[in-house]
Design a protein around this motif. Structure first.
Motif, PDB file in Angstrom:
ATOM      1  N   PRO A  87       0.834  -1.199   0.000  1.00 30.24           N
ATOM      2  CA  PRO A  87       0.000   0.000   0.000  1.00 30.24           C
ATOM      3  C   PRO A  87       0.864   1.243   0.000  1.00 30.24           C
ATOM      4  O   PRO A  87       1.845   1.326   0.733  1.00 30.24           O
ATOM      5  CB  PRO A  87      -0.800  -0.128   1.307  1.00 30.24           C
ATOM      6  N   SER A  88       0.498   2.213  -0.832  1.00 25.39           N
ATOM      7  CA  SER A  88       1.300   3.426  -0.927  1.00 25.39           C
ATOM      8  C   SER A  88       1.101   4.335   0.264  1.00 25.39           C
ATOM      9  O   SER A  88       1.961   5.111   0.608  1.00 25.39           O
ATOM     10  CB  SER A  88       0.942   4.191  -2.203  1.00 25.39           C
ATOM     11  N   ILE A  89      -0.073   4.234   0.905  1.00 27.48           N
ATOM     12  CA  ILE A  89      -0.365   5.088   2.035  1.00 27.48           C
ATOM     13  C   ILE A  89      -1.015   4.274   3.137  1.00 27.48           C
ATOM     14  O   ILE A  89      -2.018   3.632   2.918  1.00 27.48           O
ATOM     15  CB  ILE A  89      -1.316   6.236   1.667  1.00 27.48           C
ATOM     16  N   ASP A  90      -0.427   4.301   4.291  1.00 27.51           N
ATOM     17  CA  ASP A  90      -1.034   3.670   5.453  1.00 27.51           C
ATOM     18  C   ASP A  90      -0.611   4.469   6.658  1.00 27.51           C
ATOM     19  O   ASP A  90       0.491   4.325   7.172  1.00 27.51           O
ATOM     20  CB  ASP A  90      -0.552   2.218   5.571  1.00 27.51           C
ATOM     21  N   CYS A  91      -1.503   5.348   7.108  1.00 27.63           N
ATOM     22  CA  CYS A  91      -1.145   6.247   8.196  1.00 27.63           C
ATOM     23  C   CYS A  91      -0.800   5.498   9.475  1.00 27.63           C
ATOM     24  O   CYS A  91      -0.044   5.988  10.293  1.00 27.63           O
ATOM     25  CB  CYS A  91      -2.277   7.237   8.466  1.00 27.63           C
ATOM     26  N   HIS A  92      -1.361   4.310   9.647  1.00 27.71           N
ATOM     27  CA  HIS A  92      -1.075   3.564  10.860  1.00 27.71           C
ATOM     28  C   HIS A  92       0.360   3.050  10.845  1.00 27.71           C
ATOM     29  O   HIS A  92       0.935   2.778  11.900  1.00 27.71           O
ATOM     30  CB  HIS A  92      -2.050   2.397  11.000  1.00 27.71           C
ATOM     31  N   ALA A  93       0.918   2.914   9.645  1.00 31.31           N
ATOM     32  CA  ALA A  93       2.277   2.395   9.534  1.00 31.31           C
ATOM     33  C   ALA A  93       3.302   3.521   9.413  1.00 31.31           C
ATOM     34  O   ALA A  93       4.495   3.288   9.472  1.00 31.31           O
ATOM     35  CB  ALA A  93       2.385   1.458   8.322  1.00 31.31           C
ATOM     36  N   GLU A  94       2.838   4.737   9.220  1.00 31.21           N
ATOM     37  CA  GLU A  94       3.747   5.863   9.060  1.00 31.21           C
ATOM     38  C   GLU A  94       4.416   6.197  10.395  1.00 31.21           C
ATOM     39  O   GLU A  94       3.839   6.031  11.469  1.00 31.21           O
ATOM     40  CB  GLU A  94       2.980   7.102   8.557  1.00 31.21           C
ATOM     41  N   LEU A  95       5.649   6.679  10.323  1.00 27.66           N
ATOM     42  CA  LEU A  95       6.345   7.109  11.522  1.00 27.66           C
ATOM     43  C   LEU A  95       5.688   8.360  12.101  1.00 27.66           C
ATOM     44  O   LEU A  95       5.643   8.548  13.316  1.00 27.66           O
ATOM     45  CB  LEU A  95       7.830   7.386  11.193  1.00 27.66           C
ATOM     46  N   ASN A  96       5.190   9.219  11.242  1.00 27.37           N
ATOM     47  CA  ASN A  96       4.556  10.452  11.684  1.00 27.37           C
ATOM     48  C   ASN A  96       3.050  10.265  11.793  1.00 27.37           C
ATOM     49  O   ASN A  96       2.420   9.690  10.923  1.00 27.37           O
ATOM     50  CB  ASN A  96       4.869  11.589  10.698  1.00 27.37           C
ATOM     51  N   LYS A  97       2.494  10.787  12.854  1.00 24.49           N
ATOM     52  CA  LYS A  97       1.054  10.661  13.070  1.00 24.49           C
ATOM     53  C   LYS A  97       0.289  11.541  12.083  1.00 24.49           C
ATOM     54  O   LYS A  97       0.786  12.556  11.623  1.00 24.49           O
ATOM     55  CB  LYS A  97       0.706  11.089  14.495  1.00 24.49           C
ATOM     56  N   PRO A  98      -0.962  11.163  11.772  1.00 30.08           N
ATOM     57  CA  PRO A  98      -1.771  12.022  10.900  1.00 30.08           C
ATOM     58  C   PRO A  98      -2.144  13.308  11.612  1.00 30.08           C
ATOM     59  O   PRO A  98      -2.326  13.338  12.828  1.00 30.08           O
ATOM     60  CB  PRO A  98      -3.010  11.157  10.622  1.00 30.08           C
ATOM     61  N   GLY A 126      -5.183  27.725  14.950  1.00 28.16           N
ATOM     62  CA  GLY A 126      -5.233  27.747  16.409  1.00 28.16           C
ATOM     63  C   GLY A 126      -5.897  26.542  17.048  1.00 28.16           C
ATOM     64  O   GLY A 126      -5.974  26.447  18.272  1.00 28.16           O
ATOM     65  N   GLU A 127      -6.364  25.592  16.215  1.00 25.90           N
ATOM     66  CA  GLU A 127      -7.055  24.415  16.735  1.00 25.90           C
ATOM     67  C   GLU A 127      -6.061  23.263  16.945  1.00 25.90           C
ATOM     68  O   GLU A 127      -5.207  23.014  16.103  1.00 25.90           O
ATOM     69  CB  GLU A 127      -8.145  23.982  15.770  1.00 25.90           C
ATOM     70  N   GLU A 128      -6.169  22.595  18.056  1.00 26.35           N
ATOM     71  CA  GLU A 128      -5.301  21.453  18.332  1.00 26.35           C
ATOM     72  C   GLU A 128      -5.838  20.207  17.630  1.00 26.35           C
ATOM     73  O   GLU A 128      -7.020  19.880  17.752  1.00 26.35           O
ATOM     74  CB  GLU A 128      -5.218  21.187  19.832  1.00 26.35           C
ATOM     75  N   PRO A 129      -4.995  19.502  16.887  1.00 22.90           N
ATOM     76  CA  PRO A 129      -5.450  18.270  16.228  1.00 22.90           C
ATOM     77  C   PRO A 129      -5.712  17.163  17.238  1.00 22.90           C
ATOM     78  O   PRO A 129      -5.211  17.191  18.362  1.00 22.90           O
ATOM     79  CB  PRO A 129      -4.275  17.915  15.310  1.00 22.90           C
ATOM     80  N   ILE A 130      -6.518  16.188  16.824  1.00 25.67           N
ATOM     81  CA  ILE A 130      -6.810  15.037  17.673  1.00 25.67           C
ATOM     82  C   ILE A 130      -5.574  14.143  17.744  1.00 25.67           C
ATOM     83  O   ILE A 130      -4.895  13.912  16.744  1.00 25.67           O
ATOM     84  CB  ILE A 130      -7.998  14.245  17.102  1.00 25.67           C
ATOM     85  N   SER A 131      -5.296  13.634  18.929  1.00 28.71           N
ATOM     86  CA  SER A 131      -4.151  12.742  19.098  1.00 28.71           C
ATOM     87  C   SER A 131      -4.637  11.362  19.516  1.00 28.71           C
ATOM     88  O   SER A 131      -5.372  11.224  20.495  1.00 28.71           O
ATOM     89  CB  SER A 131      -3.194  13.294  20.163  1.00 28.71           C
ATOM     90  N   SER A 132      -4.246  10.358  18.763  1.00 29.80           N
ATOM     91  CA  SER A 132      -4.687   8.991  19.052  1.00 29.80           C
ATOM     92  C   SER A 132      -4.048   8.424  20.324  1.00 29.80           C
ATOM     93  O   SER A 132      -4.597   7.533  20.961  1.00 29.80           O
ATOM     94  CB  SER A 132      -4.376   8.075  17.874  1.00 29.80           C
ATOM     95  N   ASP A 133      -2.868   8.935  20.681  1.00 28.34           N
ATOM     96  CA  ASP A 133      -2.175   8.416  21.866  1.00 28.34           C
ATOM     97  C   ASP A 133      -2.177   9.399  23.029  1.00 28.34           C
ATOM     98  O   ASP A 133      -1.527   9.164  24.051  1.00 28.34           O
ATOM     99  CB  ASP A 133      -0.738   8.022  21.518  1.00 28.34           C
ATOM    100  N   GLY A 134      -2.899  10.509  22.861  1.00 28.40           N
ATOM    101  CA  GLY A 134      -2.993  11.476  23.950  1.00 28.40           C
ATOM    102  C   GLY A 134      -1.819  12.420  24.058  1.00 28.40           C
ATOM    103  O   GLY A 134      -1.803  13.320  24.902  1.00 28.40           O
ATOM    104  N   LYS A 135      -0.837  12.239  23.182  1.00 25.43           N
ATOM    105  CA  LYS A 135       0.348  13.098  23.211  1.00 25.43           C
ATOM    106  C   LYS A 135       0.288  14.119  22.072  1.00 25.43           C
ATOM    107  O   LYS A 135      -0.181  13.791  20.982  1.00 25.43           O
ATOM    108  CB  LYS A 135       1.618  12.245  23.062  1.00 25.43           C
ATOM    109  N   PRO A 136       0.758  15.339  22.308  1.00 30.58           N
ATOM    110  CA  PRO A 136       0.757  16.340  21.235  1.00 30.58           C
ATOM    111  C   PRO A 136       1.728  15.943  20.132  1.00 30.58           C
ATOM    112  O   PRO A 136       2.696  15.214  20.371  1.00 30.58           O
ATOM    113  CB  PRO A 136       1.206  17.622  21.943  1.00 30.58           C
ATOM    114  N   MET A 137       1.467  16.394  18.913  1.00 33.23           N
ATOM    115  CA  MET A 137       2.345  16.083  17.798  1.00 33.23           C
ATOM    116  C   MET A 137       3.687  16.780  17.956  1.00 33.23           C
ATOM    117  O   MET A 137       3.753  17.918  18.415  1.00 33.23           O
ATOM    118  CB  MET A 137       1.686  16.506  16.468  1.00 33.23           C
ATOM    119  N   GLU A 138       4.734  16.088  17.600  1.00 35.02           N
ATOM    120  CA  GLU A 138       6.073  16.674  17.678  1.00 35.02           C
ATOM    121  C   GLU A 138       6.234  17.741  16.610  1.00 35.02           C
ATOM    122  O   GLU A 138       5.764  17.589  15.482  1.00 35.02           O
ATOM    123  CB  GLU A 138       7.128  15.586  17.495  1.00 35.02           C
TER     124      GLU A 138
END
Length: 203
Positions: free
Chosen positions: A18-29, A45-57
């Motif tokens: 698969p060319s795109i699989d966000c679950h397999a990507e190193l960077n979160k969507p 100014g809106e914070e994106p949703i985090s699947s693991d509860g941590k802010p995006m790097e």
């Protein structure tokens, strides 16, 4: 790298990786789904949703590195400043390979989408797109491989599938279904017939 093989027995194209699989990507969507956005400017100014509860790097410039942008399940009717908003959040918008705009209120395909030149997968299903000619705007996305448009009024046009495939012959999946060799052949025949009709009426 994606490898596409044609399977004669099944009359369809198989792709090995698969060319795109966000679950397999190193960077979160970058996930702005279910935010009740009306316009893409609401990203500011809106914070994106985090699947693991941590802010995006973020990098030293305060920008994130991601390949996936999710704006699905909002009430978006206007995304004309999507490039501008994304540039202020994402380090490199040309690295984005998947944009999910499904289940919104878009009536048109905004030209801003072609600015995401690395786009391989685009979800537009569940919108209010009415005219097949809107698909023409996606011709410039030469890396596009997967597209969804079902669930919009254009799906009711009897020429829907043939029109999309004739305009975007490089895609390998449409509306979550792999495109077969027969699909492409039918689209080509339909396009030729349409061209003959146009010439006949113009004479």
């Amino acid at each position: 790298m994606e490898v596409v093989l044609y399977n004669k027995k099944r009359d369809l194209y198989d792709y090995i990786k698969p060319s795109i699989d966000c679950h397999a990507e190193l960077n979160k969507p970058l996930d702005f789904s279910f935010k009740f956005f009306l316009n893409s400017s609401d990203m500011k100014g809106e914070e994106p949703i985090s699947s693991d509860g941590k802010p995006m790097e973020k990098d030293e410039d305060g920008l994130v590195n991601t390949k996936c942008l999710r704006l699905n399940n909002n009430s978006l009717s206007n995304i004309e400043d999507l490039k501008e908003m994304s540039t202020g959040i994402v380090a490199d918008i040309t690295s984005i390979t998947w944009i999910d705009l499904s289940f919104n209120s878009l009536t048109k395909i905004d030209p801003s989408l072609v600015e995401f030149t690395g786009l391989k997968m685009l979800y537009l299903h569940g919108n209010k797109i009415q005219n097949l000619s809107e698909v023409d705007k996606l011709v410039k996305l030469r890396n596009l491989r997967k597209l969804t448009l079902h669930g919009s009024p254009i799906e009711n046009d009897k020429s829907y599938r043939n029109y999309v495939l004739s305009k975007l012959p490089h895609i390998i999946s449409m509306d979550f279904g792999l495109i077969t060799k027969s699909d492409k052949r039918r689209a080509m025949v339909w396009q030729r017939g349409k061209a003959r009709k146009t010439r006949r009426y113009s004479d």
